[in-house]
Structures are given as C-alpha cells and as structure tokens.
Design a protein around this motif. Sequence first.
Motif, PDB file in Angstrom:
ATOM      1  N   ALA A   5      16.720  60.177  46.268  1.00  0.00           N
ATOM      2  CA  ALA A   5      17.928  59.708  45.581  1.00  0.00           C
ATOM      3  C   ALA A   5      18.759  60.920  45.168  1.00  0.00           C
ATOM      4  N   ALA A   6      19.844  61.170  45.874  1.00  0.00           N
ATOM      5  CA  ALA A   6      20.638  62.381  45.597  1.00  0.00           C
ATOM      6  C   ALA A   6      22.133  62.120  45.712  1.00  0.00           C
ATOM      7  N   SER A   7      22.559  60.881  45.589  1.00  0.00           N
ATOM      8  CA  SER A   7      23.987  60.541  45.685  1.00  0.00           C
ATOM      9  C   SER A   7      24.416  59.788  44.434  1.00  0.00           C
ATOM     10  N   ASP A  64      16.674  57.483  38.648  1.00  0.00           N
ATOM     11  CA  ASP A  64      16.651  56.969  40.011  1.00  0.00           C
ATOM     12  C   ASP A  64      15.413  57.395  40.790  1.00  0.00           C
ATOM     13  N   GLU A  65      14.791  58.496  40.373  1.00  0.00           N
ATOM     14  CA  GLU A  65      13.656  59.023  41.134  1.00  0.00           C
ATOM     15  C   GLU A  65      12.725  59.764  40.187  1.00  0.00           C
ATOM     16  N   ALA A  82      22.967  60.718  40.333  1.00  0.00           N
ATOM     17  CA  ALA A  82      21.580  60.290  40.423  1.00  0.00           C
ATOM     18  C   ALA A  82      20.725  61.212  39.550  1.00  0.00           C
ATOM     19  N   VAL A  83      19.692  60.661  38.949  1.00  0.00           N
ATOM     20  CA  VAL A  83      18.812  61.432  38.067  1.00  0.00           C
ATOM     21  C   VAL A  83      17.412  61.453  38.669  1.00  0.00           C
ATOM     22  N   VAL A  84      16.882  62.671  38.871  1.00  0.00           N
ATOM     23  CA  VAL A  84      15.552  62.857  39.454  1.00  0.00           C
ATOM     24  C   VAL A  84      14.694  63.597  38.436  1.00  0.00           C
TER      25      VAL A  84
END
Length: 420
Positions: free
Chosen positions: A212-214, A339-340, A221-223
Amino acid sequence: MDQLWVILSVITLAAVAGLILVVGLFRGRGGKTKQLPPTPAPTEQPERTPPKANTYKPGAGAKIDTSGGTATLDRPTATPPTTPPPADTAPAPAPTDPEPELAEPTAPSLERPESARGRMARLRERLSRSNTALGKALLALLAGGKLDDEAWEEVEDTLLQADLGVEATTEVVDSLKTRVQVAGVVDEDEVRGWLHEELLKQVNPTMDRRIAASRVDGRPAVVLVVGVNGTGKTTTVGKLARVLVAEDKDVVLGAADTFRAAAADQLETWGARVGVPTVRSDREGADPAAVAFDAVKGGAESEADVVLIDTAGRLHNKSNLMDELGKIKRVIEKQSPIDEVLLVLDATTGQNGLRQAEVFAEAVDVTGIVLTKLDGTAKGGIVVAVQRQLGVPVKLVGLGEGPDDLAPFDPAAFVDAVLD
C-alpha cells in the motif's frame, strides 16, 4: 769699521747684479710676461630636477641577492618610476583587492535507485546458493530410481529441515507419491517439473503481494513496520523508501523508535540519500505514539503518497511492549487508517519466528511479511510456513547487505532459485 762697510757694499752690488741678470733672461724668451686668459663671466644655468627615487618593491616571490656587497633584485628589470601627482590634485586612493566571491552552495546529489522490478531474478544466483541444499537433496532422492518407504521418509525429513512445516510437507509428499506411482519410472527432468509445481502451489502465487503506497481518499497511505529486536526493521524501512522512490512515490519517514539512540539518526540518513524527509523527536525516550502521530500529520500536510513508520524492536513475550505497540496503532488511527502493517522476520530463525509472528498479528493485525537475511539460510521453507500460519503473504525479502537488496517477493523466481 771701514772694512765692514766695504763688505756690505760688495754684497749689495752682487745681489742687484743677480736680479738684473734674471730679468734679462726672462725677457729674452718671450719679450713679455705671459698673461692668463680672463675668466669668463658665469652664465645662468637651468634649474636641475633632482633624480626621482625608484619606487619598485619586491613582490611576494622576489628574492634579494646580497652577494658582492650590494643589494640587487633577481628580477631582470625594474618597474619604471611613477610620476608624482600634481600638487593641487589629491592622490588617487590605493587599489583594494576585490572581495572574494563565495561559491554558491551546491545541493547534495541524491541517489536515484533503480526500479525494484526483477530484482529477484537479478539476485537469483545469491538466493540459489543459499537454498541449493533443499533442491539438490530432493532431486537426488526422487530421481534415484528406487522410491521405497525409506526414501520417502528422507524426502519428508529434507522438507521439514527446510522449515516447510508439517502440513505443507505432508501435502507435497502425498502428491509426489501419487504422481510417481501413476508414471512409473521417471527421469530427473520430469521429477524437477513435478517438484516445481508442488512447491509453487505451497508458496501460493495467488496472494496479493502489493505494498500500500498510494494516496487513498485524499490522504497518504500509512505503513507501520513492526518486529522483534535485531531483525533489521530500521534498515528495512530505509530500503523500502528507496524501492518506493524508484516508483516515483513521495515518501515521509516516521522515526517512532525512540528508545534506541541511533535509530532516528540511522533512519534520517537513509531518507536523506534519496531526498525523503524524516519526522523525529530530538528527545531520547519520547512518546513513540506522538512521533508516529506527527509523522502521519506531516505526510498529510505535504500531500505525500505514503508514510512509513519505524517502531522499536520488542520481544513478543513482553506484554507491556506489545501493549505499547497497540497504543501506537490506536493513536495513528485517530487521524488516519493504517493501510499496511509489515512484520519483519529474520529468515534464519526458522520456526522460532512463527511464534513471534502470531503474537504480533494479534496486537496489530499484520497484513504482510518481510523476510530479511533470506540469502543467509538454506531453510527457504519458512516462506511457506509463515504464510500458512498467518494467512498473509510474504511481500518483501532481504537478499543481501546492499541498499538495493530488498526485493518484492516473486514466488516463481523463488522456487526456481531453490531448485537450481
């Protein structure tokens, strides 16, 4: 008395006669006395200008030679004398050296990582060296021509030693037995094909391994990156930032590992090399949840594509640390969904990593696995085991110490490397 007067008279007469004789001789030569020429009258002479002094001074490189008793310059000629300015004119100001021009500061050159696509194939040789024991052992057993019960037990042991797991091992062996029984005598190439199919099935190429990078609904997006001590989380975050920059993503890093003094500096260095900003606290031991909150807020304000948050390593059996991880997640979610959640595992730990994975999954809902040091183990079966245990895919694998040795996991390339 008369005699004395006679003597004086004689002497006087002799003196007069001598004088007359001398005058006569002189006149006999010129007839006249010689006159000196008259001295001419002095004429008015123009006023002479005094000689001007030599104003030459030796320069910085001039040397003075004092041999022979006189001081002379070793320069071939001297600078001609300068004419003094008129009396009614002010002397010209001495020339001053111009101020040195300061060079414009140049921005540090940023690294531009290559695309991460195809890295598994590029690093296939390194991976195959690490996992060659599994492939060679299985091929030797299956293509040996004699597959009795003892041979099949060896196949099972080989798969278990590679950390494939009991369930996956049983499925692979049962399927291979059936194929051999149906085909009868088989050659090595045929066995290799069967083994490739069975292992690929266990790795499960149907899983979604995208990161998830968009931006989502106008937000980044939050990782969240989690894991135990020593698995290489901070390095993984830095390498992942390079992977995303290569895909033209705008990235913000959050240094929420506030317990290790060098963690924030290390992460900031990774980001600076590719032009990625890092949100951090200047105070060691600061609240990691607050740092994570600020990072997500900064990413939203700068309209970044993705925010990567590094967290402190923690042992899975320390309940207070796991509770803190849950707090970080809750604080972030006050302003943005997560998101991830990537769990970083050391591939060399084998089955020990499975228990870690279970505890982290319970605390923060893990969505993907990053297997580091995969190039340093012959137990490639951990990929299968951890996916089956958590039901989430391995998304990234570490294949070396280089800054671009983090690769998106490719199931087919992985199985090819194992069987090479």
